[in-house]
Design a protein around this motif. Structure first.
Motif, PDB file in Angstrom:
ATOM      1  N   TYR A  63     -11.236  39.169  45.498  1.00 57.51           N
ATOM      2  CA  TYR A  63     -11.267  40.272  45.373  1.00 57.51           C
ATOM      3  C   TYR A  63     -11.406  41.230  46.534  1.00 57.51           C
ATOM      4  N   TYR A  74      -2.192  41.483  45.168  1.00 61.53           N
ATOM      5  CA  TYR A  74      -3.124  42.053  44.565  1.00 61.53           C
ATOM      6  C   TYR A  74      -2.793  43.294  43.536  1.00 61.53           C
ATOM      7  N   LEU A  77      -7.824  46.675  39.838  1.00 57.63           N
ATOM      8  CA  LEU A  77      -8.541  46.571  38.732  1.00 57.63           C
ATOM      9  C   LEU A  77      -9.353  48.018  38.129  1.00 57.63           C
ATOM     10  N   ASP A 129      -3.973  38.411  34.490  1.00 61.04           N
ATOM     11  CA  ASP A 129      -3.691  39.482  35.552  1.00 61.04           C
ATOM     12  C   ASP A 129      -2.937  40.505  34.894  1.00 61.04           C
ATOM     13  N   ILE A 141     -10.975  48.710  43.711  1.00 61.85           N
ATOM     14  CA  ILE A 141     -11.138  47.219  43.321  1.00 61.85           C
ATOM     15  C   ILE A 141     -10.015  46.664  42.919  1.00 61.85           C
ATOM     16  N   TRP A 142      -9.680  45.781  44.039  1.00 65.39           N
ATOM     17  CA  TRP A 142      -8.397  44.852  43.780  1.00 65.39           C
ATOM     18  C   TRP A 142      -8.711  43.528  43.414  1.00 65.39           C
ATOM     19  N   GLU A 143      -7.926  42.888  42.649  1.00 68.16           N
ATOM     20  CA  GLU A 143      -7.981  41.489  42.393  1.00 68.16           C
ATOM     21  C   GLU A 143      -6.575  40.745  42.526  1.00 68.16           C
ATOM     22  N   ARG A 144      -6.805  39.332  43.594  1.00 68.68           N
ATOM     23  CA  ARG A 144      -5.846  38.894  43.797  1.00 68.68           C
ATOM     24  C   ARG A 144      -5.301  38.082  42.681  1.00 68.68           C
TER      25      ARG A 144
END
Length: 159
Positions: free
Chosen positions: A10, A59, A62, A93, A129-132
């Motif tokens: 993240y 990414y 989120l 995702d 906020i970013w999620e791989r």
């Protein structure tokens, strides 16, 4: 030039919106354009040695937290919004979610509203906020590794 060697599951990005000097506090109202899916950080990561597995560099967004205030002021009538992406049917995702099922909600205190994806870019983004991509199974696996030794340790104490 700096290169990252490993990317976290993240990322939390903070946009510096407020500056203060001895006389005045100012707010930067610049609109930031960003993708919601497929932010690729490959150019900022050093390639791993051939004997190590490659890591994901893409990414997906989120959450987008925005700040609004009366034009020309810093904090007058200040409002914070959190725009949150939801997943459906256990998708891990954004790309796995069925087309048309991607939903965004905007929250401000107790008010929760559906928000059109195209409207995300109109607010003054403050934190994202970013999620791989593919990070959820990795994080769940790491969490299990943390929980299992504790369970074994507590079980041995009871004997």
């Amino acid at each position: 030039r700096y290169h990252l060697t490993k990317l976290p599951p993240y990322l939390i990005l903070h946009y510096r919106r407020f500056t203060k000097n001895r006389f005045v506090e100012e707010r930067n109202p610049t609109i930031v354009n960003f993708p919601t899916v497929g932010l690729d950080l490959r150019d900022y990561v050093q390639a791993p040695p051939p004997d190590e597995p490659t890591i994901g560099t893409v990414y997906n967004l989120l959450s987008n937290i925005t700040h609004e205030a009366t034009p020309g002021t810093v904090r007058e009538n200040s409002v914070w919004h959190s725009q949150v992406h939801t997943r459906t049917d256990g998708a891990t995702d954004a790309k796995e979610a069925a087309p048309g099922e991607e939903r965004w909600f905007q929250m401000q205190d107790l008010i929760v509203e559906d928000v059109n994806k195209q409207m995300l870019f109109l607010g003054e983004s403050y934190i994202q906020i970013w999620e791989r991509a593919g990070a959820v199974p990795e994080v769940e696996r790491d969490a299990q590794r943390l929980v299992l030794p504790r369970q074994k340790h507590s079980a041995s104490k009871k004997v």
